[in-house]
Scaffold this active site. Structure first.
Site, mmCIF file in Angstrom:
data_model
loop_
_atom_site.group_PDB
_atom_site.id
_atom_site.type_symbol
_atom_site.label_atom_id
_atom_site.label_comp_id
_atom_site.label_asym_id
_atom_site.label_seq_id
_atom_site.Cartn_x
_atom_site.Cartn_y
_atom_site.Cartn_z
ATOM 1 N N ARG A 1 0.828 -1.221 0.000
ATOM 2 C CA ARG A 1 0.000 0.000 0.000
ATOM 3 C C ARG A 1 0.857 1.263 0.000
ATOM 4 O O ARG A 1 0.468 2.268 -0.597
ATOM 5 C CB ARG A 1 -0.930 0.007 1.214
ATOM 6 N N LYS B 1 -18.052 -16.493 3.717
ATOM 7 C CA LYS B 1 -19.485 -16.257 3.916
ATOM 8 C C LYS B 1 -20.235 -15.739 2.697
ATOM 9 O O LYS B 1 -19.767 -14.832 2.015
ATOM 10 C CB LYS B 1 -19.654 -15.213 5.014
ATOM 11 N N GLY C 1 -7.638 -8.247 0.294
ATOM 12 C CA GLY C 1 -7.907 -9.197 1.354
ATOM 13 C C GLY C 1 -7.206 -10.522 1.147
ATOM 14 O O GLY C 1 -6.110 -10.586 0.612
HETATM 15 N N1 LIG Z 1 -14.393 -24.277 3.184
HETATM 16 C C1 LIG Z 1 -14.103 -23.328 4.078
HETATM 17 N N2 LIG Z 1 -14.443 -23.471 5.376
HETATM 18 C C2 LIG Z 1 -14.149 -22.515 6.272
HETATM 19 N N3 LIG Z 1 -13.519 -21.370 5.978
HETATM 20 C C3 LIG Z 1 -13.171 -21.181 4.704
HETATM 21 C C4 LIG Z 1 -13.442 -22.138 3.698
HETATM 22 N N4 LIG Z 1 -12.968 -21.661 2.533
HETATM 23 C C5 LIG Z 1 -12.410 -20.468 2.795
HETATM 24 N N5 LIG Z 1 -12.526 -20.161 4.097
HETATM 25 C C6 LIG Z 1 -12.002 -18.982 4.790
HETATM 26 O O1 LIG Z 1 -12.446 -17.793 4.201
HETATM 27 C C7 LIG Z 1 -11.559 -16.759 4.606
HETATM 28 C C8 LIG Z 1 -11.403 -15.753 3.511
HETATM 29 O O2 LIG Z 1 -12.629 -15.243 3.167
HETATM 30 P P1 LIG Z 1 -12.855 -13.724 2.857
HETATM 31 O O3 LIG Z 1 -12.366 -12.909 4.026
HETATM 32 O O4 LIG Z 1 -14.261 -13.584 2.446
HETATM 33 O O5 LIG Z 1 -11.873 -13.512 1.606
HETATM 34 P P2 LIG Z 1 -11.292 -12.161 1.040
HETATM 35 O O6 LIG Z 1 -10.534 -11.521 2.183
HETATM 36 O O7 LIG Z 1 -10.390 -12.567 -0.077
HETATM 37 O O8 LIG Z 1 -12.475 -11.358 0.615
HETATM 38 C C9 LIG Z 1 -10.241 -17.412 4.932
HETATM 39 O O9 LIG Z 1 -9.948 -17.194 6.282
HETATM 40 C C10 LIG Z 1 -10.507 -18.888 4.653
HETATM 41 O O10 LIG Z 1 -9.878 -19.752 5.593
HETATM 42 O O1 LIG Z 2 -7.349 -2.429 5.630
HETATM 43 C C1 LIG Z 2 -8.408 -1.872 5.295
HETATM 44 O O2 LIG Z 2 -9.514 -2.559 4.911
HETATM 45 P P1 LIG Z 2 -9.468 -4.034 4.216
HETATM 46 O O3 LIG Z 2 -8.848 -4.995 5.217
HETATM 47 O O4 LIG Z 2 -10.934 -4.349 3.960
HETATM 48 O O5 LIG Z 2 -8.685 -3.931 2.943
HETATM 49 C C2 LIG Z 2 -8.521 -0.383 5.212
HETATM 50 O O6 LIG Z 2 -7.340 0.255 5.652
HETATM 51 C C3 LIG Z 2 -9.740 0.112 5.984
HETATM 52 O O7 LIG Z 2 -9.585 -0.144 7.338
HETATM 53 P P2 LIG Z 2 -10.900 -0.215 8.257
HETATM 54 O O8 LIG Z 2 -11.649 -1.466 7.866
HETATM 55 O O9 LIG Z 2 -10.384 -0.252 9.686
HETATM 56 O O10 LIG Z 2 -11.725 1.026 7.978
#
Ligand SMILES: Nc1ncnc2c1ncn2[C@@H]1O[C@H](COP(=O)(O)OP(=O)(O)O)[C@@H](O)[C@H]1O
Ligand SMILES: O=C(OP(=O)(O)O)[C@H](O)COP(=O)(O)O
Length: 395
Positions: free
Chosen positions: A37, A198, A351
């Site tokens: 970033r 989710k 993410g």
């Molecule tokens: N089959 C599964 N059962 C439980 N958790 C899962 C499964 N598949 C993926 N996950 C979890 O989903 C999480 C990521 O999801 P998410 O935060 O929605 O993704 P992103 O950050 O890319 O948007 C990870 O921690 C992963 O371990």
């Molecule tokens: O890391 C961030 O968000 P992200 O983990 O969804 O990419 C941004 O810096 C926003 O942070 P916030 O979710 O505490 O407002």
């Protein structure tokens, strides 16, 4: 994009407040573990330095809950930036106090200041107008380049634009142009791959993309809610019971719109949610009681890779399984490989999917990896991002 950018305004000799997203991860010793970033903000910062602006950088870091807490100080980021820019970034001791103001007033053209974490003031997240005005009083121009925080209507990401000419930086411009282009004029076939834990986190994206894509691929934990909707036994896999009807509706809509909708046909299932749990591969209609789906299986890897192969545009958000653990990372690796080899315009949401792509070494093969997790999701949902809406339109 019809928003003014740094190139549409004369910055020479002016104090310019630049909102970046320097919310980067640290290890236990306080070292920055992923500076992506910060690196992505360099283009705007360098442009402003080269064009003789007096640059005042601001950001949040973590969630310090409106109190000064040096654990969340931006000083390590200022140090990193000083090295990267080859010039001192003057670190203020406060946000809008004496230190920030006196450094801002003393800046020469091309010099850079960093003020402290804007979330040290509770007024930041409340988008308090008085606080926004005080921030604005540090400068004559506002530049927002914090894409990762553009979905937040906070004082430094939106409110401040009420008091200053407001334009975007190169990072926001790049994110919006690439992701916006994919949504409005995708090279077809347009394939969206959604995974992660989710349905509730991604349903807005699914709904928005159903009107645009040719193929929608669902993997990861959220696939089991869809399988449940199809009447399969899913053992102890994660399932959102209150989203099963929504999953049914979504699949019906996909059919109506002629969108190819792909779910896993086989899965790596495990006896418990553990990195070294006993595991095996089973078809989606054969998940035994007491077993949970942790990854897509080998037949699904092939099915998904086949669908990705001929794509013109791919948008991917969310891993195909619990990819943090090696035993359940194969599906995510297979999809990353397929996207990398496809030659498609490939856009990875931030993410966990971005982290997976970087960790697996496929980052260079992707067209764009977003610097925003939540922000890229909201953008893909078709929502207006307050940090962008607040900026001045082009004439
Ligand atoms: N089959 C599964 N059962 C439980 N958790 C899962 C499964 N598949 C993926 N996950 C979890 O989903 C999480 C990521 O999801 P998410 O935060 O929605 O993704 P992103 O950050 O890319 O948007 C990870 O921690 C992963 O371990
Ligand atoms: O890391 C961030 O968000 P992200 O983990 O969804 O990419 C941004 O810096 C926003 O942070 P916030 O979710 O505490 O407002």
């Amino acid at each position: 994009m019809n928003k003014k950018t740094v190139e549409d305004i004369d910055v020479a000799g002016k104090r310019v407040l630049v909102r970046c997203d320097f919310n980067v991860p640290f290890d236990a010793e306080g070292n920055i573990t992923d500076p992506k970033r910060i690196n992505e903000a360099m283009k705007t910062i360098k442009y402003l330095i080269d064009h003789k602006a007096k640059v005042i950088l601001c950001s949040h870091l973590g969630r310090p809950k409106g109190e000064f807490n040096m654990k969340y100080s931006l000083a390590p980021v200022a140090e990193y930036l000083s090295k990267a820019l080859g010039q001192e970034v003057k670190m203020a001791k406060d946000v809008v106090g004496e230190s920030a103001k006196s450094i801002a007033a003393s800046l020469q053209d091309g010099e850079v200041e960093m003020i402290e974490n804007v979330r040290f003031h509770k007024e930041e997240e409340k988008n308090d107008p008085a606080f926004a005005k005080e921030l604005a009083s540090l400068a004559e121009i506002y530049v927002n380049d914090a894409f990762g925080t553009a979905h937040r209507a906070h004082a430094s990401t939106a409110g401040v634009a009420d008091y200053l000419p407001a334009v975007c930086g190169y990072l926001i411009q790049k994110e919006i142009t690439i992701m916006g282009g994919a949504l409005t004029e995708p090279k077809r076939p347009f394939v969206a791959i959604l995974g992660g834990a989710k349905v509730s986190d991604k349903i807005g994206v699914i709904t928005n993309l159903l009107d645009k894509v040719d193929t929608l691929i669902i993997g990861g934990g959220m696939a089991y809610t869809f399988m449940n909707a199809l009447g399969y036994s899913i053992g102890t896999s994660i399932c959102e019971g209150d989203k099963v009807e929504l999953a049914k509706d979504t699949m019906a809509k996909a059919k109506e719109k002629g969108v190819k909708f792909l779910l896993p046909v086989d899965n790596v299932v495990a006896t418990e949610y553990k990195a070294d749990a006993e595991n095996k591969v089973v078809d989606s209609d054969q998940i035994p009681d007491g077993w949970m789906g942790m990854d897509i299986g080998p037949k699904t890897c092939e099915l998904f890779a086949d669908a990705i192969k001929g794509a013109g545009t791919v948008v991917w958000n969310g891993p195909m399984g619990v990819s943090e653990w090696d035993a359940f990372a194969n599906g995510t690796i297979a999809v990353a490989k397929a996207v990398a080899d496809s030659g498609a315009i490939s856009i990875i949401g931030g993410g966990d999917s971005a982290a997976a792509v970087e960790k697996l070494g496929f980052a260079d093969k992707m067209t764009h990896i977003s610097t925003g997790g939540g922000a890229s999701l909201e953008f893909l949902e078709g929502k207006v991002l307050p940090g962008i809406a607040c900026l001045n339109d082009k004439d």
